[in-house]
Write a protein that holds these residues in place. Structure first.
Motif, mmCIF file in Angstrom:
data_model
loop_
_atom_site.group_PDB
_atom_site.id
_atom_site.type_symbol
_atom_site.label_atom_id
_atom_site.label_comp_id
_atom_site.label_asym_id
_atom_site.label_seq_id
_atom_site.Cartn_x
_atom_site.Cartn_y
_atom_site.Cartn_z
ATOM 1 N N VAL A 74 0.809 -1.128 0.060
ATOM 2 C CA VAL A 74 0.070 -0.015 -0.139
ATOM 3 C C VAL A 74 0.775 1.217 0.170
ATOM 4 O O VAL A 74 0.567 2.135 -0.626
ATOM 5 C CB VAL A 74 -0.868 -0.029 1.297
ATOM 6 C CG1 VAL A 74 -1.958 1.473 1.284
ATOM 7 C CG2 VAL A 74 -2.031 -1.184 1.042
ATOM 8 N N SER A 78 0.568 3.742 -3.073
ATOM 9 C CA SER A 78 0.046 5.223 -2.978
ATOM 10 C C SER A 78 1.158 6.270 -2.863
ATOM 11 O O SER A 78 0.855 7.398 -3.367
ATOM 12 C CB SER A 78 -0.579 5.302 -1.372
ATOM 13 O OG SER A 78 0.581 4.861 -0.443
ATOM 14 N N LEU A 112 -2.935 5.664 5.647
ATOM 15 C CA LEU A 112 -3.839 4.871 4.352
ATOM 16 C C LEU A 112 -3.422 3.338 4.878
ATOM 17 O O LEU A 112 -4.357 2.658 4.844
ATOM 18 C CB LEU A 112 -3.041 5.071 3.153
ATOM 19 C CG LEU A 112 -4.146 4.912 1.892
ATOM 20 C CD1 LEU A 112 -5.392 5.567 2.149
ATOM 21 C CD2 LEU A 112 -3.383 5.264 0.811
ATOM 22 N N LEU A 116 -6.255 0.505 6.368
ATOM 23 C CA LEU A 116 -6.486 -0.807 5.469
ATOM 24 C C LEU A 116 -6.242 -2.119 6.120
ATOM 25 O O LEU A 116 -6.984 -2.908 6.248
ATOM 26 C CB LEU A 116 -5.591 -0.669 4.096
ATOM 27 C CG LEU A 116 -6.151 -1.687 3.207
ATOM 28 C CD1 LEU A 116 -5.779 -1.107 1.748
ATOM 29 C CD2 LEU A 116 -4.997 -3.110 3.293
ATOM 30 N N LYS A 131 -15.955 -4.017 1.924
ATOM 31 C CA LYS A 131 -14.763 -3.394 2.897
ATOM 32 C C LYS A 131 -14.012 -2.226 1.973
ATOM 33 O O LYS A 131 -13.783 -1.069 2.218
ATOM 34 C CB LYS A 131 -13.776 -4.194 3.283
ATOM 35 C CG LYS A 131 -14.334 -5.119 4.621
ATOM 36 C CD LYS A 131 -13.228 -5.728 5.092
ATOM 37 C CE LYS A 131 -13.611 -6.617 6.469
ATOM 38 N NZ LYS A 131 -12.430 -7.344 6.966
ATOM 39 N N ALA A 132 -13.863 -2.618 0.537
ATOM 40 C CA ALA A 132 -13.391 -1.683 -0.308
ATOM 41 C C ALA A 132 -14.227 -0.453 -0.376
ATOM 42 O O ALA A 132 -13.591 0.681 -0.688
ATOM 43 C CB ALA A 132 -13.042 -2.441 -1.617
ATOM 44 N N PHE A 135 -13.718 1.579 2.456
ATOM 45 C CA PHE A 135 -12.389 2.203 2.666
ATOM 46 C C PHE A 135 -12.154 3.381 1.692
ATOM 47 O O PHE A 135 -11.771 4.229 1.865
ATOM 48 C CB PHE A 135 -11.288 1.107 2.332
ATOM 49 C CG PHE A 135 -9.735 1.818 2.299
ATOM 50 C CD1 PHE A 135 -9.066 1.735 3.373
ATOM 51 C CD2 PHE A 135 -9.293 1.747 0.938
ATOM 52 C CE1 PHE A 135 -7.874 2.445 2.937
ATOM 53 C CE2 PHE A 135 -8.056 2.076 0.685
ATOM 54 C CZ PHE A 135 -7.236 2.477 1.987
ATOM 55 N N CYS A 139 -11.724 7.376 2.824
ATOM 56 C CA CYS A 139 -10.452 7.976 2.460
ATOM 57 C C CYS A 139 -10.767 9.307 1.524
ATOM 58 O O CYS A 139 -10.377 10.128 1.543
ATOM 59 C CB CYS A 139 -9.585 6.942 1.475
ATOM 60 S SG CYS A 139 -8.710 5.715 2.499
ATOM 61 N N TYR A 167 -8.850 4.311 -4.626
ATOM 62 C CA TYR A 167 -8.571 3.502 -3.250
ATOM 63 C C TYR A 167 -9.337 2.348 -3.264
ATOM 64 O O TYR A 167 -9.051 1.423 -2.481
ATOM 65 C CB TYR A 167 -9.394 4.401 -2.233
ATOM 66 C CG TYR A 167 -8.503 5.783 -1.890
ATOM 67 C CD1 TYR A 167 -7.471 5.656 -1.539
ATOM 68 C CD2 TYR A 167 -9.248 6.994 -2.059
ATOM 69 C CE1 TYR A 167 -6.617 6.740 -1.297
ATOM 70 C CE2 TYR A 167 -8.674 8.103 -1.582
ATOM 71 C CZ TYR A 167 -7.145 8.230 -1.120
ATOM 72 O OH TYR A 167 -6.569 9.206 -0.945
ATOM 73 N N PHE A 171 -7.351 -1.270 -2.377
ATOM 74 C CA PHE A 171 -8.146 -2.092 -1.187
ATOM 75 C C PHE A 171 -8.168 -3.384 -1.745
ATOM 76 O O PHE A 171 -7.668 -4.415 -1.041
ATOM 77 C CB PHE A 171 -9.399 -1.646 -0.667
ATOM 78 C CG PHE A 171 -9.713 -2.495 0.507
ATOM 79 C CD1 PHE A 171 -9.344 -2.112 1.840
ATOM 80 C CD2 PHE A 171 -10.564 -3.463 0.111
ATOM 81 C CE1 PHE A 171 -9.557 -3.180 2.978
ATOM 82 C CE2 PHE A 171 -10.997 -4.715 1.337
ATOM 83 C CZ PHE A 171 -10.456 -4.200 2.731
ATOM 84 N N TYR A 175 -5.975 -6.591 -0.429
ATOM 85 C CA TYR A 175 -6.863 -7.865 0.131
ATOM 86 C C TYR A 175 -6.425 -9.071 -0.421
ATOM 87 O O TYR A 175 -6.299 -10.080 0.224
ATOM 88 C CB TYR A 175 -8.342 -7.506 -0.106
ATOM 89 C CG TYR A 175 -9.231 -8.743 0.243
ATOM 90 C CD1 TYR A 175 -9.741 -8.817 1.743
ATOM 91 C CD2 TYR A 175 -9.625 -9.626 -0.671
ATOM 92 C CE1 TYR A 175 -10.416 -9.939 2.188
ATOM 93 C CE2 TYR A 175 -10.397 -10.760 -0.040
ATOM 94 C CZ TYR A 175 -10.758 -11.041 1.123
ATOM 95 O OH TYR A 175 -11.675 -12.119 1.413
#
Length: 186
Positions: A74, A78, A112, A116, A131-132, A135, A139, A167, A171, A175
């Protein structure tokens, strides 16, 4: 040793890098007098240290290595995307902990990835897409506007709506990495 590259090209690119070095020096001088140990520095410092302190305290201890692997992914993605966006003038940052152009350490390296990781750990059998979505919503529509309100994040040619799918994909990729079971000894 004489390079095989065209000397004129080396000279011209060297001029560009000299401008970058000069800009970094000027920014450092400004940061030193207007940010270092001011309120915005301390908020950014807290947002750098606190997420990792919370993660250390509340993480699932037996999956620390896997979580750090995901966090590194991540951070890598990012900060790379942040670098691209800043270089192309889409946004910029103020109130930095470290006077680097372009990365904002508290967001890319701390908030971030730790957020996560906590989402991955919380209800681990929940659907990843849900969840994504959460998230990406937090964000894009809470985090980015909050940093805008603080004056730490200034969008020039960007919208939080553009951030949402990014984002979301970050995610889902994280995951998927977190579920890998093909690690073996080196």
């Amino acid at each position: 040793m004489k390079p095989i590259q065209d000397p004129e090209k080396l000279r011209k690119i060297g001029e560009f890098y000299d401008k970058i070095v000069e800009t970094h020096y000027d920014y450092f001088q400004y940061w030193l007098h207007h940010t270092w140990f001011h309120w915005d520095f301390w908020i950014s410092f807290a947002l750098t240290v606190l997420p990792w302190a919370l993660w250390i305290k509340f993480r699932k201890k037996d999956s620390t290595d896997r979580q750090l692997f995901v966090a590194f992914f991540v951070i890598l993605i990012s900060s790379w995307l942040d670098f691209i966006g800043t270089c192309y003038g889409l946004w910029y940052y103020t109130g930095k902990v470290i006077p680097t152009i372009p990365v904002y350490i508290p967001w890319d390296f701390c908030l971030l990835p730790v957020f996560l990781l906590f989402l991955l750990q919380f209800k681990p059998n929940s659907p990843a897409v849900i969840k994504a979505l959460g998230f990406a919503c937090v964000c894009s529509f809470a985090g980015e506007p909050f940093f805008q309100w603080l004056g730490f994040y200034v969008m020039k040619k960007w919208s939080v709506c553009y951030s949402f799918p990014i984002y979301f994909v970050i995610f889902l990729a994280a995951y998927k990495l977190s579920k890998r079971s093909s690690f073996s000894a080196i």
